[in-house]
Design an enzyme around this catalytic site. Sequence first.
Site, PDB file in Angstrom:
ATOM      1  CG  ASP A  20     -48.006 -53.384  41.386  1.00  0.00           C
ATOM      2  OD1 ASP A  20     -49.139 -53.681  41.773  1.00  0.00           O
ATOM      3  OD2 ASP A  20     -47.427 -53.902  40.420  1.00  0.00           O
ATOM      4  CB  SER A 256     -37.272 -46.482  40.191  1.00  0.00           C
ATOM      5  OG  SER A 256     -37.336 -46.726  38.801  1.00  0.00           O
ATOM      6  CE  LYS A 257     -44.169 -48.379  43.040  1.00  0.00           C
ATOM      7  NZ  LYS A 257     -45.499 -48.462  43.664  1.00  0.00           N
ATOM      8  NE  ARG A 258     -40.349 -43.160  36.684  1.00  0.00           N
ATOM      9  CZ  ARG A 258     -39.090 -42.833  36.382  1.00  0.00           C
ATOM     10  NH1 ARG A 258     -38.634 -42.993  35.170  1.00  0.00           N
ATOM     11  NH2 ARG A 258     -38.294 -42.328  37.308  1.00  0.00           N
ATOM     12  CE  LYS A 259     -33.569 -47.231  36.633  1.00  0.00           C
ATOM     13  NZ  LYS A 259     -32.684 -46.373  37.359  1.00  0.00           N
TER      14      LYS A 259
END
Length: 505
Positions: A20, A256-259
């Site tokens: 993404d 961050s895209k993870r968080k």
Amino acid sequence: MSKHNLGPVRLRVAPSPTGDPHVGTAYMALFNLAFARQQGGQFLLRIEDTDRARFREGSEQQVFDTLHWLGLTWDEGPDVGGPVGPYRQSERLATYRPYVEKLLAAGHAYKCWCSPQRLQQMREEQQRAKQATGYDRLCYGKTEEERRQLPGFSETPVVRMLIPDDVELEFNDLIRGRVNAPRPDDQVILKADGFPTYHLAVVVDDHEMQVTHVVRGEEWISSTPKHILLYRWLGLDLPKFAHMPVLRNVDKSKISKRKNPEARLTWFVEQGYVPEAIVNFLALLAYPPAKDAEGNDLEKFTFAEFSRDFAWDKVNPIGPMFDLKKLDWLNGVYIRDLELSDFTSRLLPYLEREGVLSGNPSLGELGRLKDIAALIQTRIVLLKDAVPLVQPFFVGDDMLEIAEDARRDLGPNAAHVLSAAIDVLGDIDDHLASLTEPSAWNVARIEAALRAELVEKLGLKARAAFGPLRTAVSGAKVSPPLFESMAILGKTSTLARLHALRDSL
Ligand code: GLU
């Protein structure tokens, strides 16, 4: 490569299609584009897809779609072409080869046959011995045959830069002035799979694409001395550099895209942010707003205004806080300022997504939607907030669901109130007297009738009187204004809904 007579400045955004698209890509595109437009130059989009392990199918298209959606459009790129293409690094592999050969021949680079296992082991030993980690140059100065005799040999070599002891670590940055970066390691520039690394590809491409200003995230500061070395070794003109401050959460951690869901650009589309508000917000993250005559911040501005007054030395190099509350506020401001028909059409994708309207609504539906849109434009923060407010107007009267909390709160008088409302509203004539005169079924008549009957005659407080009516017509405790909603629904629907709730009690 032939020299093209291109604009006075050329800037680029160079995302890697690894999933993404990140909000940082839009932020970077915005600042590059603002300067390119101001100077009458060009803005390029280059896809940096040399990391095949992290490559994600479909990601490139998402980059195109989200940046287009934000209005951050490029003059040259993989989709639109241009004079210095191809604009996808995976299609430029042959371009990099001669540069690598030149560096090898001049002794600025060397082949390295160390296997990944050996490099891993080396790093672990360095860490155990508390030494700085970095390539130990085992392969430097050796022929393939000499190196083969030693352990940890791999058949497919990489190519590394030979970083000299006197490497220049300082450089000029348009935002930060003189910057001092840490000493680099012998960086790999050509990988075992034949793909260049970012470091080689970025220098070659920025040169070949005649990029004049390299504007990117501050995480690349430590790489810039390596890039400057490559420019010098290859005899190329240096571009100007600017390193934008990295976006941070309110708690100062990196986005961050993870968080953070809001690190994904597609999230903003899903939520119903207005692209102009996002662009404005991203600019404000690192750029001070102009002031009005009284010294107040002018926080709302267009891309054109931003671009017109833009100057690198005004960019704030300190990690900007990504405060979604501020974006929500700005989004509400933008929504309120939209022309009604523009606002109405921007609601359509969200209504379609939730099945409230089809992708091809009738003129009648659009007319009704516009009437409702006028009622809710000042009440929503995100476009998707419109969905539950609009939905009740597009369901059959017998299909309207009454929300649990709304039913619970009806109060002991609800049936009585609903019956009284049915009687008094039933008396209003909803026929058109003539084509030019409005029907008596209008906001003023409905309100006057209900107030007279429920508040004055029955002595109810407004909340007790109108709460059950709101629940009956909208199924919810929160809805667009009640009398306006009834006017839009029409007499037949309004009465049917009042009856349905009363009969269910
Ligand atoms: N591909 C790099 C990135 O995604 C580009 C960095 C640069 O602009 O040089 O961050």
